[in-house]
Each structure stands twice: as structure tokens, then as C-alpha cells.
Design a protein around this motif. Sequence first.
Motif, PDB file in Angstrom:
ATOM      1  N   HIS A 188      40.715 109.976  27.425  1.00 43.13           N
ATOM      2  CA  HIS A 188      41.078 109.882  28.846  1.00 43.13           C
ATOM      3  C   HIS A 188      40.384 108.652  29.429  1.00 43.13           C
ATOM      4  CE1 HIS A 188      41.871 110.884  32.988  1.00 43.13           C
ATOM      5  NE2 HIS A 188      40.578 110.984  33.264  1.00 43.13           N
ATOM      6  N   VAL A 189      41.182 107.697  29.953  1.00 45.20           N
ATOM      7  CA  VAL A 189      40.627 106.438  30.453  1.00 45.20           C
ATOM      8  C   VAL A 189      41.121 106.175  31.877  1.00 45.20           C
ATOM      9  CG1 VAL A 189      40.327 103.971  30.039  1.00 45.20           C
ATOM     10  CG2 VAL A 189      40.653 105.514  28.104  1.00 45.20           C
ATOM     11  N   PRO A 190      40.287 106.372  32.889  1.00 41.17           N
ATOM     12  CA  PRO A 190      40.676 105.951  34.243  1.00 41.17           C
ATOM     13  C   PRO A 190      40.921 104.442  34.260  1.00 41.17           C
ATOM     14  CG  PRO A 190      38.778 107.426  34.310  1.00 41.17           C
ATOM     15  CD  PRO A 190      38.985 107.061  32.876  1.00 41.17           C
ATOM     16  N   MET A 191      41.924 103.993  34.991  1.00 47.62           N
ATOM     17  CA  MET A 191      42.291 102.585  34.947  1.00 47.62           C
ATOM     18  C   MET A 191      41.258 101.676  35.607  1.00 47.62           C
ATOM     19  SD  MET A 191      44.898 102.732  33.098  1.00 47.62           S
ATOM     20  CE  MET A 191      45.279 100.986  33.109  1.00 47.62           C
ATOM     21  N   ASP A 192      40.381 102.243  36.432  1.00 47.55           N
ATOM     22  CA  ASP A 192      39.341 101.425  37.048  1.00 47.55           C
ATOM     23  C   ASP A 192      38.066 101.361  36.213  1.00 47.55           C
ATOM     24  OD1 ASP A 192      38.444 103.998  37.407  1.00 47.55           O
ATOM     25  OD2 ASP A 192      38.242 103.870  39.593  1.00 47.55           O
ATOM     26  N   THR A 193      38.113 101.823  34.964  1.00 46.69           N
ATOM     27  CA  THR A 193      36.952 101.758  34.081  1.00 46.69           C
ATOM     28  C   THR A 193      36.618 100.299  33.771  1.00 46.69           C
ATOM     29  OG1 THR A 193      37.576 103.862  33.056  1.00 46.69           O
ATOM     30  CG2 THR A 193      36.013 102.476  31.847  1.00 46.69           C
ATOM     31  N   PRO A 194      35.362  99.875  33.899  1.00 42.78           N
ATOM     32  CA  PRO A 194      34.990  98.491  33.576  1.00 42.78           C
ATOM     33  C   PRO A 194      35.393  98.126  32.143  1.00 42.78           C
ATOM     34  CG  PRO A 194      33.198  99.581  34.733  1.00 42.78           C
ATOM     35  CD  PRO A 194      34.205 100.642  34.438  1.00 42.78           C
ATOM     36  N   GLY A 195      35.965  96.929  32.002  1.00 43.80           N
ATOM     37  CA  GLY A 195      36.400  96.457  30.694  1.00 43.80           C
ATOM     38  C   GLY A 195      37.874  96.661  30.419  1.00 43.80           C
ATOM     39  N   VAL A 196      38.576  97.377  31.317  1.00 43.07           N
ATOM     40  CA  VAL A 196      40.024  97.588  31.171  1.00 43.07           C
ATOM     41  C   VAL A 196      40.753  96.529  31.993  1.00 43.07           C
ATOM     42  CG1 VAL A 196      41.967  99.144  31.564  1.00 43.07           C
ATOM     43  CG2 VAL A 196      39.770 100.063  30.792  1.00 43.07           C
ATOM     44  N   GLU A 197      41.601  95.750  31.342  1.00 41.80           N
ATOM     45  CA  GLU A 197      42.366  94.704  32.022  1.00 41.80           C
ATOM     46  C   GLU A 197      43.858  94.892  31.733  1.00 41.80           C
ATOM     47  OE1 GLU A 197      42.990  89.819  32.115  1.00 41.80           O
ATOM     48  OE2 GLU A 197      41.559  90.730  30.705  1.00 41.80           O
ATOM     49  N   VAL A 198      44.665  94.871  32.781  1.00 38.95           N
ATOM     50  CA  VAL A 198      46.110  95.047  32.659  1.00 38.95           C
ATOM     51  C   VAL A 198      46.813  93.746  33.018  1.00 38.95           C
ATOM     52  CG1 VAL A 198      48.132  96.339  33.464  1.00 38.95           C
ATOM     53  CG2 VAL A 198      45.913  97.497  33.243  1.00 38.95           C
ATOM     54  N   ARG A 199      47.679  93.271  32.134  1.00 35.49           N
ATOM     55  CA  ARG A 199      48.476  92.073  32.395  1.00 35.49           C
ATOM     56  C   ARG A 199      49.949  92.410  32.199  1.00 35.49           C
ATOM     57  NH1 ARG A 199      45.314  87.629  28.606  1.00 35.49           N
ATOM     58  NH2 ARG A 199      43.166  88.035  29.345  1.00 35.49           N
ATOM     59  N   GLY A 200      50.749  92.127  33.204  1.00 41.99           N
ATOM     60  CA  GLY A 200      52.166  92.440  33.149  1.00 41.99           C
ATOM     61  C   GLY A 200      52.928  91.594  32.156  1.00 41.99           C
ATOM     62  N   ILE A 201      53.968  92.171  31.583  1.00 41.26           N
ATOM     63  CA  ILE A 201      54.890  91.471  30.679  1.00 41.26           C
ATOM     64  C   ILE A 201      56.231  91.363  31.403  1.00 41.26           C
ATOM     65  CG2 ILE A 201      56.097  91.525  28.467  1.00 41.26           C
ATOM     66  CD1 ILE A 201      53.786  93.254  27.390  1.00 41.26           C
ATOM     67  N   GLU A 202      56.697  90.161  31.633  1.00 44.37           N
ATOM     68  CA  GLU A 202      57.977  89.980  32.313  1.00 44.37           C
ATOM     69  C   GLU A 202      59.128  90.315  31.367  1.00 44.37           C
ATOM     70  OE1 GLU A 202      58.770  89.223  35.498  1.00 44.37           O
ATOM     71  OE2 GLU A 202      56.627  89.541  35.877  1.00 44.37           O
ATOM     72  N   THR A 203      60.053  91.129  31.838  1.00 44.70           N
ATOM     73  CA  THR A 203      61.225  91.510  31.058  1.00 44.70           C
ATOM     74  C   THR A 203      62.474  91.420  31.932  1.00 44.70           C
ATOM     75  OG1 THR A 203      61.154  93.864  31.652  1.00 44.70           O
ATOM     76  CG2 THR A 203      59.789  93.162  29.782  1.00 44.70           C
ATOM     77  N   MET A 204      63.634  91.622  31.308  1.00 45.51           N
ATOM     78  CA  MET A 204      64.885  91.639  32.066  1.00 45.51           C
ATOM     79  C   MET A 204      64.902  92.747  33.102  1.00 45.51           C
ATOM     80  SD  MET A 204      67.956  90.803  29.386  1.00 45.51           S
ATOM     81  CE  MET A 204      67.735  92.319  28.459  1.00 45.51           C
ATOM     82  N   GLY A 205      64.137  93.811  32.859  1.00 42.84           N
ATOM     83  CA  GLY A 205      64.150  94.939  33.776  1.00 42.84           C
ATOM     84  C   GLY A 205      63.123  94.854  34.877  1.00 42.84           C
ATOM     85  N   GLY A 206      62.425  93.711  35.004  1.00 42.85           N
ATOM     86  CA  GLY A 206      61.409  93.591  36.032  1.00 42.85           C
ATOM     87  C   GLY A 206      60.046  94.021  35.520  1.00 42.85           C
ATOM     88  N   ARG A 207      59.177  94.471  36.396  1.00 45.86           N
ATOM     89  CA  ARG A 207      57.808  94.823  36.055  1.00 45.86           C
ATOM     90  C   ARG A 207      57.737  96.293  35.672  1.00 45.86           C
ATOM     91  NH1 ARG A 207      52.373  93.386  37.413  1.00 45.86           N
ATOM     92  NH2 ARG A 207      51.132  94.445  35.834  1.00 45.86           N
ATOM     93  N   GLU A 208      57.691  96.553  34.382  1.00 41.44           N
ATOM     94  CA  GLU A 208      57.594  97.928  33.898  1.00 41.44           C
ATOM     95  C   GLU A 208      56.508  98.091  32.844  1.00 41.44           C
ATOM     96  OE1 GLU A 208      61.392 100.152  33.308  1.00 41.44           O
ATOM     97  OE2 GLU A 208      62.300  98.165  33.485  1.00 41.44           O
ATOM     98  N   VAL A 209      56.355  97.087  31.970  1.00 42.82           N
ATOM     99  CA  VAL A 209      55.457  97.216  30.822  1.00 42.82           C
ATOM    100  C   VAL A 209      54.333  96.189  30.901  1.00 42.82           C
ATOM    101  CG1 VAL A 209      57.188  98.229  29.310  1.00 42.82           C
ATOM    102  CG2 VAL A 209      56.988  95.743  29.459  1.00 42.82           C
ATOM    103  N   ASN A 210      53.274  96.453  30.141  1.00 44.73           N
ATOM    104  CA  ASN A 210      52.064  95.666  30.275  1.00 44.73           C
ATOM    105  C   ASN A 210      51.308  95.534  28.952  1.00 44.73           C
ATOM    106  OD1 ASN A 210      51.702  95.900  33.521  1.00 44.73           O
ATOM    107  ND2 ASN A 210      52.347  97.859  32.674  1.00 44.73           N
ATOM    108  N   ASP A 211      50.523  94.457  28.860  1.00 47.18           N
ATOM    109  CA  ASP A 211      49.440  94.385  27.893  1.00 47.18           C
ATOM    110  C   ASP A 211      48.218  95.022  28.530  1.00 47.18           C
ATOM    111  OD1 ASP A 211      50.494  92.973  25.619  1.00 47.18           O
ATOM    112  OD2 ASP A 211      50.521  91.153  26.847  1.00 47.18           O
ATOM    113  N   VAL A 212      47.464  95.766  27.746  1.00 52.26           N
ATOM    114  CA  VAL A 212      46.208  96.351  28.216  1.00 52.26           C
ATOM    115  C   VAL A 212      45.105  95.919  27.253  1.00 52.26           C
ATOM    116  CG1 VAL A 212      44.927  98.449  28.763  1.00 52.26           C
ATOM    117  CG2 VAL A 212      47.381  98.336  29.243  1.00 52.26           C
TER     118      VAL A 212
END
Length: 381
Positions: A188-212
Motif C-alpha cells: 500500500h503506497v500513498p501517492m504523497d509518499t516521499p520518493g514517488v514521482e508521477v510523469r504523464g504519458i501522452e496518448t491518443m486518449g489524452g491523460r490517462e496513463v503514467n510512468d511512476v
Amino acid sequence: MGSRLTAQQSDFATAVRDFAKRECGTRERREELTRGGREPHNPTIYGMLADLGWLGVCLPEEYGGAGGGLADACVFLEETSYGLVPAGGFVTTVITAKAYERFGTERQRQEVLCGATRGAVLSIAMSEPAAGSDVGALRCRAEPRADGGWLINGQKTWISNAHIAESMLLVARTGTSGDKHKGLTMFHVPMDTPGVEVRGIETMGGREVNDVFLTDVRLPADAVVGEVDDGWRQLMAGLNHERLFLAAGMLGLARRAFDDAVAYVREREQFGRPIGSFQALRHRVADLATEIECTRLLVREVAADCDAEPDRLFPREASMAKLKATETAKRVALECMQMMGGYGYATEYGMERHLRAAVVSTVYGGTSEIQRDIIGKSYGL
């Protein structure tokens, strides 16, 4: 129940349909809610669904849910998809929440399941740059610390809704035995945990998926969900839910694409009459309608079977439902685009957006090729 809806489910479907028409029933309103189709999740709409109690449709009552089954969740997904409701966070949320329901501690259930019914979005992180269909090849590493906690390092990719999630269910490697399916653990990982970085991946469907990216992420001992090194078995236990939910959503999309195209060919005239009256299009409509109905019966029957035997795995049937629904949605959207001619490509009519959503559904949640392989293996091949 079979493939027929109960009276309660039918009323629920009608209520969701009415909500969709009222809150996002016009193209202009949907464009406003989704920033021109780039944001498939709208927090305001999602909050309204939470207030109605619908986000907990298949979660236990003691955590704020309605206590329904998979068939009820499939009704909700089919109708929100058909109504183009921008609630893109629901699928990953309910898939993740069901994992906590089965394997989480009471504290984890209180936090995660209650949050989901109130409108929190959840995400699940499995895929990596070198581990997509082959999830067992993942390398994201969780190492035990002297204080009993864990140190996480690695990268996840194609993670749906990580950018809007409150927390994610992370699958990481904790063991290095010879069997790649052993030594995986859920965290279980809260998204505000230090060391967690989210970067969006642009797709035809808009902003849905990400690199973490996870860099020296420190988690407490009680972040483990279920048993250490038993993550693969726990993942397999949730496949009925994941594949059925994806199938139900694509069933709704197929219905929507079909109805939009039928409305168009009834009105569009060429050579002095509606183009739908020509045999070539009339027969195409008949074939697509039959495929959609076959898909509906399959999805509802598998959902009913899963509800009747909640502790049993249905790998063949769940894969069949996912394969049939996603491939049908893709075929329906593509053929409907063809029937609409140039207007099928115009953003004004929305068919091109239906097609984009349908095409990617044959990739995520296990590609069509993987589903076929699972089905084939179930026959001893």
C-alpha cells in the motif's frame, strides 16, 4: 439470474442512464467536463456519483458500500460507459479496492475501501518497461530494512490514474527464487509518499496513463497487503474482477457507438433515400447488433457465475468476456466509422473518440493475444 437483470438491477441501470443524460447528455457539456476529451475523469461528476452511493456498488456495507456483486458493478460500468460519463477513475479504483477487501488488514480496508466509496481514486501498479504482458518479469525491488519496514526502488509504466489517485497498490519483487512468479509482494503506497514521482504519458486518449518512479521509497512494515512473497497468487485471485469490469465498460461503449451510427444512417440521405435503407448498411447493422447482443449475454452470464461462486476462479470465462467485449467494441466502432463516411472521422460526431477508446481496450488489462493464450491453455493446449 442468468443473463437477465433483476428488477433492482434494471431500476439501477435506468437511474444511471438518467444521471448520464442529465449531467453529461450533450456534446458541449461533455467537452466542458473533459477539457475537450483530454481528461476522462471529472472530480465533480465523480463526487456526485459518490454522493449517490454508486461508487461502492460492489463493496461491503461495513465500509460504506452497497454490498452488491460483480453483476451490479457491470451494470454500472456498462451504463456509465454508454452514457459517456467522465468517471475514468472507477475501474482502477474498484479493481484495487477488491484486492484490499480480499487481502488487506482491517486498518487498510477502513482507509482504502471507505475512501473509495467516498470518491477517492485508487491505482494499481504492475507493468514495467520490461514487464508488460509478462508481469512475472518485473524488477521493481522491495528490500527489508532493519526497522522492519521496506525500501522500494524501481519504475512502473502505463499506470492508469496514478496522477489522480490517493494511493496505489504496488507489486514489487521481494524474493529472488528461480520461479519468477514467486517472491512478489503487494504494498500500500500513498501517492504523497516521499520518493514517488508521477510523469504523464501522452496518448491518443489524452491523460490517462503514467510512468511512476520510486526512488528510495520508505514504507512501514504494515504497508504489506496480504502475505510477503505471495503477490502472484493474490493477483490471480483478482483477474475475474478486472477482466469482467473491462468487458462491461467496452460493452457499453460498443452499444453507444452502434446507437450513434444507427441514428446517423437513419437521417443521412444519398441518392434520394436514407443510407441505412441500402442493403449493404442494413446488413452491417444487423451483424453488429447480433455481436453486441452476444457480448451482452456473455458478460452478464460470467458475472452471474462469479457472484454465485465468489471463491472460484473463472480464468477461461473471464478471458472470454474480456476478449469478446473489447474486440467487439473495436469492430463496432471501426465499422460504424465506415458507415458514417467522412463524418465518422470528424470530432463533431464523436465516433473517432469511440474508436480510440475501443482500440486501446484490446491492449490494456491483458492483450487480446494473452486472453486467447489463456483460453487455449484452459483446454490443455
